[in-house]
Design a protein around this motif. Structure first.
Motif, PDB file in Angstrom:
ATOM      1  N   PRO A  93       0.795  -1.234   0.000  1.00 31.52           N
ATOM      2  CA  PRO A  93       0.000   0.000   0.000  1.00 31.52           C
ATOM      3  C   PRO A  93       0.825   1.281   0.000  1.00 31.52           C
ATOM      4  N   ARG A  94       1.884   1.341   0.783  1.00 31.20           N
ATOM      5  CA  ARG A  94       2.666   2.581   0.839  1.00 31.20           C
ATOM      6  C   ARG A  94       3.321   2.863  -0.508  1.00 31.20           C
ATOM      7  N   GLU A  95       3.874   1.843  -1.104  1.00 30.02           N
ATOM      8  CA  GLU A  95       4.513   2.013  -2.415  1.00 30.02           C
ATOM      9  C   GLU A  95       3.506   2.488  -3.450  1.00 30.02           C
ATOM     10  N   GLU A  96       2.307   1.927  -3.428  1.00 35.58           N
ATOM     11  CA  GLU A  96       1.284   2.310  -4.399  1.00 35.58           C
ATOM     12  C   GLU A  96       0.756   3.724  -4.135  1.00 35.58           C
ATOM     13  N   MET A  97       0.666   4.120  -2.871  1.00 39.44           N
ATOM     14  CA  MET A  97       0.214   5.479  -2.566  1.00 39.44           C
ATOM     15  C   MET A  97       1.257   6.510  -2.990  1.00 39.44           C
ATOM     16  N   ILE A  98       2.510   6.166  -2.839  1.00 43.25           N
ATOM     17  CA  ILE A  98       3.569   7.068  -3.307  1.00 43.25           C
ATOM     18  C   ILE A  98       3.499   7.199  -4.826  1.00 43.25           C
ATOM     19  N   ARG A  99       3.222   6.099  -5.492  1.00 40.00           N
ATOM     20  CA  ARG A  99       3.099   6.146  -6.951  1.00 40.00           C
ATOM     21  C   ARG A  99       1.957   7.073  -7.364  1.00 40.00           C
ATOM     22  N   LEU A 100       0.825   6.992  -6.680  1.00 40.78           N
ATOM     23  CA  LEU A 100      -0.300   7.875  -6.973  1.00 40.78           C
ATOM     24  C   LEU A 100       0.061   9.331  -6.692  1.00 40.78           C
ATOM     25  N   TYR A 101       0.773   9.555  -5.629  1.00 42.92           N
ATOM     26  CA  TYR A 101       1.194  10.909  -5.241  1.00 42.92           C
ATOM     27  C   TYR A 101       2.079  11.526  -6.321  1.00 42.92           C
ATOM     28  N   VAL A 102       3.057  10.773  -6.776  1.00 45.55           N
ATOM     29  CA  VAL A 102       3.951  11.271  -7.821  1.00 45.55           C
ATOM     30  C   VAL A 102       3.170  11.524  -9.112  1.00 45.55           C
ATOM     31  N   ALA A 103       2.250  10.637  -9.438  1.00 36.47           N
ATOM     32  CA  ALA A 103       1.432  10.817 -10.646  1.00 36.47           C
ATOM     33  C   ALA A 103       0.601  12.093 -10.562  1.00 36.47           C
ATOM     34  N   ALA A 104       0.082  12.389  -9.376  1.00 35.74           N
ATOM     35  CA  ALA A 104      -0.708  13.608  -9.203  1.00 35.74           C
ATOM     36  C   ALA A 104       0.144  14.858  -9.375  1.00 35.74           C
ATOM     37  N   ARG A 105       1.392  14.779  -8.951  1.00 35.10           N
ATOM     38  CA  ARG A 105       2.279  15.938  -9.051  1.00 35.10           C
ATOM     39  C   ARG A 105       2.840  16.124 -10.465  1.00 35.10           C
ATOM     40  N   THR A 106       2.763  15.113 -11.299  1.00 33.86           N
ATOM     41  CA  THR A 106       3.379  15.190 -12.634  1.00 33.86           C
ATOM     42  C   THR A 106       2.371  15.088 -13.771  1.00 33.86           C
ATOM     43  N   LYS A 107       1.082  15.118 -13.481  1.00 34.20           N
ATOM     44  CA  LYS A 107       0.086  14.869 -14.536  1.00 34.20           C
ATOM     45  C   LYS A 107      -0.118  16.064 -15.447  1.00 34.20           C
ATOM     46  N   ALA A 108       0.230  17.260 -15.028  1.00 35.60           N
ATOM     47  CA  ALA A 108      -0.015  18.457 -15.834  1.00 35.60           C
ATOM     48  C   ALA A 108       1.258  19.278 -15.943  1.00 35.60           C
ATOM     49  N   SER A 109       1.296  20.172 -16.928  1.00 34.96           N
ATOM     50  CA  SER A 109       2.443  21.059 -17.072  1.00 34.96           C
ATOM     51  C   SER A 109       2.437  22.086 -15.947  1.00 34.96           C
ATOM     52  N   PHE A 110       3.591  22.663 -15.676  1.00 37.40           N
ATOM     53  CA  PHE A 110       3.710  23.688 -14.649  1.00 37.40           C
ATOM     54  C   PHE A 110       3.253  25.017 -15.233  1.00 37.40           C
ATOM     55  N   GLN A 111       2.405  25.727 -14.472  1.00 38.71           N
ATOM     56  CA  GLN A 111       1.745  26.908 -14.994  1.00 38.71           C
ATOM     57  C   GLN A 111       2.207  28.230 -14.372  1.00 38.71           C
ATOM     58  N   GLY A 112       3.010  28.180 -13.333  1.00 40.20           N
ATOM     59  CA  GLY A 112       3.441  29.423 -12.708  1.00 40.20           C
ATOM     60  C   GLY A 112       4.193  29.147 -11.420  1.00 40.20           C
ATOM     61  N   SER A 113       4.530  30.220 -10.701  1.00 37.28           N
ATOM     62  CA  SER A 113       5.323  30.059  -9.488  1.00 37.28           C
ATOM     63  C   SER A 113       4.582  29.275  -8.414  1.00 37.28           C
ATOM     64  N   GLY A 114       3.254  29.374  -8.387  1.00 36.21           N
ATOM     65  CA  GLY A 114       2.495  28.600  -7.410  1.00 36.21           C
ATOM     66  C   GLY A 114       2.653  27.112  -7.637  1.00 36.21           C
ATOM     67  N   ASP A 115       2.590  26.697  -8.892  1.00 37.29           N
ATOM     68  CA  ASP A 115       2.814  25.303  -9.242  1.00 37.29           C
ATOM     69  C   ASP A 115       4.236  24.873  -8.897  1.00 37.29           C
ATOM     70  N   LEU A 116       5.192  25.717  -9.223  1.00 32.94           N
ATOM     71  CA  LEU A 116       6.585  25.373  -8.930  1.00 32.94           C
ATOM     72  C   LEU A 116       6.807  25.197  -7.432  1.00 32.94           C
ATOM     73  N   LYS A 117       6.106  25.983  -6.632  1.00 34.85           N
ATOM     74  CA  LYS A 117       6.253  25.868  -5.184  1.00 34.85           C
ATOM     75  C   LYS A 117       5.600  24.598  -4.657  1.00 34.85           C
ATOM     76  N   SER A 118       4.321  24.388  -4.991  1.00 39.33           N
ATOM     77  CA  SER A 118       3.572  23.293  -4.376  1.00 39.33           C
ATOM     78  C   SER A 118       3.860  21.934  -5.004  1.00 39.33           C
ATOM     79  N   ARG A 119       3.963  21.912  -6.318  1.00 34.69           N
ATOM     80  CA  ARG A 119       4.095  20.626  -7.013  1.00 34.69           C
ATOM     81  C   ARG A 119       5.541  20.219  -7.250  1.00 34.69           C
ATOM     82  N   LEU A 120       6.472  21.161  -7.114  1.00 34.72           N
ATOM     83  CA  LEU A 120       7.874  20.838  -7.384  1.00 34.72           C
ATOM     84  C   LEU A 120       8.737  21.049  -6.148  1.00 34.72           C
ATOM     85  N   ARG A 121       8.947  22.299  -5.767  1.00 38.84           N
ATOM     86  CA  ARG A 121       9.888  22.582  -4.688  1.00 38.84           C
ATOM     87  C   ARG A 121       9.502  21.875  -3.393  1.00 38.84           C
ATOM     88  N   ASP A 122       8.265  22.075  -2.938  1.00 32.94           N
ATOM     89  CA  ASP A 122       7.844  21.494  -1.665  1.00 32.94           C
ATOM     90  C   ASP A 122       7.763  19.976  -1.733  1.00 32.94           C
TER      91      ASP A 122
END
Length: 240
Positions: free
Chosen positions: A133-162
């Motif tokens: 379960p943990r491995e699969e939840m991490i996979r879902l988490y990464v997929a959620a963070r990489t499913k769309a292109s980055f659109q601005g500094s807010g995206d870079l902060k929440s979906r990338l840097r943090d």
């Protein structure tokens, strides 16, 4: 300045690749993007040189439509390189960082708590019920963070840097916000062909782009990706 009287455009060279195999693929993507964008700028210099030789006049000054389109292409190539490099970086390093970086782990835990609070989706339920379960939840988490292109500094902060556990001391939000003009230009080009008023049925004016401004926007974006990869490599190296 070139010997034929036209101005060449040179991106700032990339830093040396950071130590660590976890960031190797992301760095290769960044290197390829840097080369592609530099190639667009080199092509623009050749176009301007050819025009000067054909007309016998100094080609510097206001850009023609074909030349401005090459600047737009440089912005699009830069955006694609940013997306490809950062998404690969997330896929290759987040599973490692969650297990040993407190900031990255906290962001993952926040994601899982939020998903559970909103009612587990079918994919999350399947992950919880899986043998790992943990491995699969991490996979879902990464997929959620990489499913769309980055659109601005807010995206870079929440979906990338943090997500990568990079602290504000390592890369500040102010630094990320320096790319907002780049993303504004990218979105105008990709979504609206760079028209000033895409909703107008009569207006055909397009946003102006200048050599120095576009070069700086592309350079800043590629430099930021380099910084993110370097800071991520540093965070991976200190994992327990």
């Amino acid at each position: 300045m070139g010997g034929n009287g036209y101005t060449s455009i040179e991106l700032t060279p990339l830093w040396s690749k950071p130590r660590g195999s976890a960031v190797t693929h992301a760095w290769r993507f960044l290197t390829a993007a840097h080369q592609s964008v530099q190639g667009v700028f080199d092509g623009l210099a050749l176009v301007r040189s050819a025009k000067q030789q054909a007309s016998g006049r100094d080609a510097r000054g206001r850009l023609g439509r074909d030349e401005t389109d090459l600047l737009r292409a440089a912005i699009v190539f830069t955006s694609s390189g940013l997306d490809a490099s950062c998404k690969r970086l997330l896929r290759d390093t987040v599973p490692l960082l969650i297990e040993g970086n407190a900031d990255a782990a906290r962001k993952f835990n926040d994601y899982v708590k939020l998903e559970l609070a909103e009612g587990p989706s079918a994919p999350l339920a399947d992950a919880i019920l899986s043998p790992t379960p943990r491995e699969e939840m991490i996979r879902l988490y990464v997929a959620a963070r990489t499913k769309a292109s980055f659109q601005g500094s807010g995206d870079l902060k929440s979906r990338l840097r943090d997500t990568l556990g990079i602290t504000n001391a390592q890369i500040s939000h102010t630094r990320l916000k320096q790319l907002d003009d780049f993303f504004k230009a990218r979105n105008a080009i990709v979504h609206d062909l760079d028209y000033e008023d895409p909703s107008s049925s009569r207006g055909t004016a397009r946003n102006t782009r200048d050599l120095a401004g576009v070069r700086q926007q592309c350079d800043d974006a590629l430099a930021l990706v380099s910084e993110v990869i370097s800071q991520t490599a540093a965070n991976v190296r200190v994992l327990p």
